[in-house]
Design a protein around this motif. Structure first.
Motif, short mmCIF file in Angstrom:
data_model
loop_
_atom_site.label_atom_id
_atom_site.label_comp_id
_atom_site.label_asym_id
_atom_site.label_seq_id
_atom_site.Cartn_x
_atom_site.Cartn_y
_atom_site.Cartn_z
N ILE A 240 -10.68 19.45 6.67
CA ILE A 240 -9.66 18.80 5.85
C ILE A 240 -9.38 19.68 4.64
CG2 ILE A 240 -8.99 16.69 4.65
CD1 ILE A 240 -9.51 16.29 7.64
N THR A 241 -8.18 20.20 4.54
CA THR A 241 -7.84 21.08 3.43
C THR A 241 -7.58 20.26 2.16
OG1 THR A 241 -5.46 20.98 3.86
CG2 THR A 241 -6.73 22.67 5.05
N PRO A 242 -7.70 20.87 0.99
CA PRO A 242 -7.38 20.16 -0.25
C PRO A 242 -5.96 19.59 -0.25
CG PRO A 242 -8.55 22.18 -0.75
CD PRO A 242 -8.24 22.23 0.72
N ARG A 243 -5.03 20.31 0.37
CA ARG A 243 -3.65 19.82 0.42
C ARG A 243 -3.55 18.53 1.23
NH1 ARG A 243 0.82 20.42 3.76
NH2 ARG A 243 2.84 20.36 2.67
N ARG A 244 -4.21 18.50 2.39
CA ARG A 244 -4.19 17.28 3.20
C ARG A 244 -4.82 16.11 2.47
NH1 ARG A 244 -6.37 17.85 9.23
NH2 ARG A 244 -6.39 15.58 8.93
N LEU A 245 -5.92 16.36 1.79
CA LEU A 245 -6.60 15.29 1.06
C LEU A 245 -5.71 14.78 -0.07
CD1 LEU A 245 -9.24 13.71 0.98
CD2 LEU A 245 -10.14 15.41 -0.61
N ALA A 246 -5.02 15.70 -0.74
CA ALA A 246 -4.12 15.31 -1.84
C ALA A 246 -2.96 14.47 -1.32
CB ALA A 246 -3.60 16.55 -2.55
N LEU A 247 -2.41 14.83 -0.16
CA LEU A 247 -1.32 14.05 0.43
C LEU A 247 -1.79 12.66 0.82
CD1 LEU A 247 0.42 16.77 2.66
CD2 LEU A 247 1.33 15.70 0.57
N GLU A 248 -3.01 12.58 1.36
CA GLU A 248 -3.57 11.27 1.73
C GLU A 248 -3.64 10.34 0.53
OE1 GLU A 248 -4.91 9.53 4.24
OE2 GLU A 248 -5.30 10.89 5.91
N ARG A 249 -4.20 10.86 -0.56
CA ARG A 249 -4.44 9.99 -1.72
C ARG A 249 -3.16 9.69 -2.49
NH1 ARG A 249 -8.31 13.21 -5.81
NH2 ARG A 249 -7.85 11.39 -7.13
N ALA A 250 -2.22 10.61 -2.50
CA ALA A 250 -1.02 10.43 -3.31
C ALA A 250 0.10 9.72 -2.58
CB ALA A 250 -0.53 11.78 -3.82
N LEU A 251 0.26 9.99 -1.28
CA LEU A 251 1.40 9.45 -0.55
C LEU A 251 1.02 8.34 0.43
CD1 LEU A 251 3.32 12.78 0.21
CD2 LEU A 251 3.61 11.20 -1.71
N ALA A 252 0.01 8.62 1.27
CA ALA A 252 -0.33 7.64 2.29
C ALA A 252 -1.08 6.43 1.73
CB ALA A 252 -1.16 8.30 3.39
N ALA A 253 -1.99 6.66 0.77
CA ALA A 253 -2.86 5.58 0.30
C ALA A 253 -2.10 4.38 -0.25
CB ALA A 253 -3.85 6.12 -0.75
N PRO A 254 -1.09 4.55 -1.13
CA PRO A 254 -0.39 3.37 -1.65
C PRO A 254 0.27 2.53 -0.56
CG PRO A 254 0.10 5.30 -2.99
CD PRO A 254 -0.60 5.79 -1.76
N VAL A 255 0.87 3.20 0.42
CA VAL A 255 1.55 2.48 1.51
C VAL A 255 0.54 1.73 2.37
CG1 VAL A 255 2.98 2.73 3.56
CG2 VAL A 255 3.45 4.12 1.53
N LEU A 256 -0.55 2.43 2.74
CA LEU A 256 -1.56 1.80 3.59
C LEU A 256 -2.28 0.67 2.87
CD1 LEU A 256 -3.12 4.94 5.32
CD2 LEU A 256 -1.57 3.26 6.33
N ARG A 257 -2.51 0.85 1.58
CA ARG A 257 -3.19 -0.20 0.82
C ARG A 257 -2.34 -1.46 0.78
NH1 ARG A 257 -7.43 -2.89 0.01
NH2 ARG A 257 -7.84 -3.60 -2.11
N ALA A 258 -1.03 -1.32 0.55
CA ALA A 258 -0.14 -2.48 0.54
C ALA A 258 -0.10 -3.15 1.91
CB ALA A 258 1.26 -2.05 0.11
N ALA A 259 -0.05 -2.33 2.97
CA ALA A 259 -0.03 -2.88 4.32
C ALA A 259 -1.34 -3.60 4.64
CB ALA A 259 0.22 -1.76 5.32
N GLU A 260 -2.45 -3.04 4.17
CA GLU A 260 -3.77 -3.64 4.40
C GLU A 260 -3.85 -5.02 3.76
OE1 GLU A 260 -8.14 -1.71 4.23
OE2 GLU A 260 -7.19 -1.95 2.27
N ILE A 261 -3.36 -5.13 2.53
CA ILE A 261 -3.39 -6.42 1.83
C ILE A 261 -2.55 -7.45 2.57
CG2 ILE A 261 -2.69 -7.59 -0.29
CD1 ILE A 261 -3.40 -4.99 -1.79
N ALA A 262 -1.36 -7.03 3.02
CA ALA A 262 -0.50 -7.95 3.75
C ALA A 262 -1.13 -8.36 5.08
CB ALA A 262 0.87 -7.29 3.99
N ALA A 263 -1.75 -7.39 5.78
CA ALA A 263 -2.37 -7.68 7.07
C ALA A 263 -3.57 -8.60 6.93
CB ALA A 263 -2.77 -6.38 7.76
N ARG A 264 -4.31 -8.46 5.81
CA ARG A 264 -5.48 -9.30 5.59
C ARG A 264 -5.09 -10.77 5.47
NH1 ARG A 264 -7.61 -6.85 1.39
NH2 ARG A 264 -8.89 -5.46 2.63
N ARG A 265 -3.93 -11.01 4.91
CA ARG A 265 -3.48 -12.40 4.73
C ARG A 265 -3.25 -13.12 6.05
NH1 ARG A 265 0.88 -10.74 0.07
NH2 ARG A 265 -0.61 -10.56 -1.67
N VAL A 266 -2.97 -12.35 7.09
CA VAL A 266 -2.76 -12.97 8.40
C VAL A 266 -3.91 -12.65 9.36
CG1 VAL A 266 -0.25 -13.00 8.18
CG2 VAL A 266 -1.36 -10.99 9.15
#
Length: 349
Positions: A240-266
């Motif tokens: 895992i390159t530093p660039r990939r890790l940075a993209l995960e935390r900056a771009l993917a994480a907020p979207v996945l976190r919001a989806a996770e919260i919504a999915a947990r409710r159901v």
């Protein structure tokens, strides 16, 4: 002893109940929803809202000791801690063990002992620090209390440090992090935490009132991740390159976190790929260790070797067919498929 455990249905609470029962104590599980208490070796199960002082007082009445394992939002944790302390002061409980966290130290580096200042910088660490303040104030009024600050609590079924990590490894979203993974992975087995809780309850006069629970010689994150990946069969281990890790935390994480919260409710939280949050990614490179000499004296050296524990955990997960993600489910766009041939971004075990 009659030991009342609040938050007994949680990961740590269950281990405490098991340890207390195995030690011959009468373990009382205080949970919000008794349906979550299935499989507990509790002598009694009580339905208790830990934020309701009257309900907590009734549960604690006649107890010899109380263990606060409540894990919730910051306000609820503070209210539960108030309820436990006030009920114990008013009743007959001889001792309270409060489960805090190393998160109260914030982003400290180096070797951190129990006397280090509390410098929490995030919501969770701040909430745990506030709860410790409540316990300290009650102790000033005569409460017999011990605070335990565990590090990264893992074990079979650990949602954060086992299941989540395994899914990310199998999806090739974690692996060899290079220089980004040279921080210390401060794993402490849930059985060690439970042993410390019972020792703190059984010791007539604990030598200290605050204990770190952490490994003496923690592995680096790279070592932990690659060992776990190999045992899961997630090989070749992804680089895992530093660039990939940075993209995960900056771009993917907020979207996945919001989806996770919504999915947990159901009730479908497992359907969403786990995020690599900034908090998690920030741990990978942090060079911090926690001085747990006090706790080693308290539990008389009892500890669990992480490699052997992970070997057993991985074998159990593979035998049960977990966490094997559905093909593509946990994989983000641009991430190589698990069966992809070696190429850019991949590396040998």
């Amino acid at each position: 002893m009659r030991i009342v455990v609040l938050g007994a249905a949680g990961f740590i609470g269950r281990a405490v109940i098991e340890r207390a029962a195995a030690s011959g104590h009468r373990a009382v599980a205080a949970v919000r929803d008794p349906r979550r208490a299935g499989g507990l070796r509790a002598g009694e199960v009580l339905s208790v809202d830990a934020t309701d002082r009257a309900a907590v007082a009734a549960a604690v009445d006649g107890a010899d000791a109380v263990v606060n394992c409540v894990m919730a939002d910051p306000r609820s944790m503070a209210e539960a801690t108030h309820a436990v302390c006030e009920s114990a002061l008013a009743g007959e409980a001889t001792r309270v063990v409060h489960i805090s966290s190393i998160a109260v130290y914030g982003a400290e580096t180096g070797l951190v002992g129990e006397d280090a200042p509390l410098a929490a910088h995030d919501r969770y660490g701040g909430a745990k620090a506030r709860c410790e303040g409540i316990v300290a104030a009650a102790r000033g009024r005569g409460l017999d209390a011990v605070i335990l600050r565990p590090a990264l609590v893992y074990g079979p079924g650990s949602p954060l440090w086992v299941t989540r990590i395994a899914r990310l490894l199998q999806a090739r979203r974690l692996g060899d992090l290079g220089a980004s993974g040279d921080g210390f992975c401060n794993l402490v087995h849930v059985d060690t935490v439970a042993a410390a809780v019972l020792a703190a309850l059984e010791e007539p006069a604990p030598a200290h009132r605050v204990y770190n629970l952490a490994p003496e010689d923690p592995p680096t994150w790279n070592r932990y991740l690659m060992h776990f990946a190999r045992r899961l069969g997630a090989v070749p281990v992804e680089r895992i390159t530093p660039r990939r890790l940075a993209l995960e935390r900056a771009l993917a994480a907020p979207v996945l976190r919001a989806a996770e919260i919504a999915a947990r409710r159901v009730g479908r939280a497992d359907a969403v790929p786990p995020p690599i949050t900034p908090g998690l990614a920030g741990l990978f490179g942090r060079r911090v260790r926690y001085d747990a000499a006090r706790a080693r004296d308290l539990v008389r050296g009892e500890a669990v070797a992480w490699e052997a524990a992970i070997d057993a955990i991985a074998a159990g997960m593979l035998q049960q067919g977990r966490p094997s993600p559905t093909p593509g489910r946990d994989r983000l766009p641009g991430t190589p498929r698990p069966d992809a041939s070696l190429g850019r971004g991949s590396g040998p075990c």
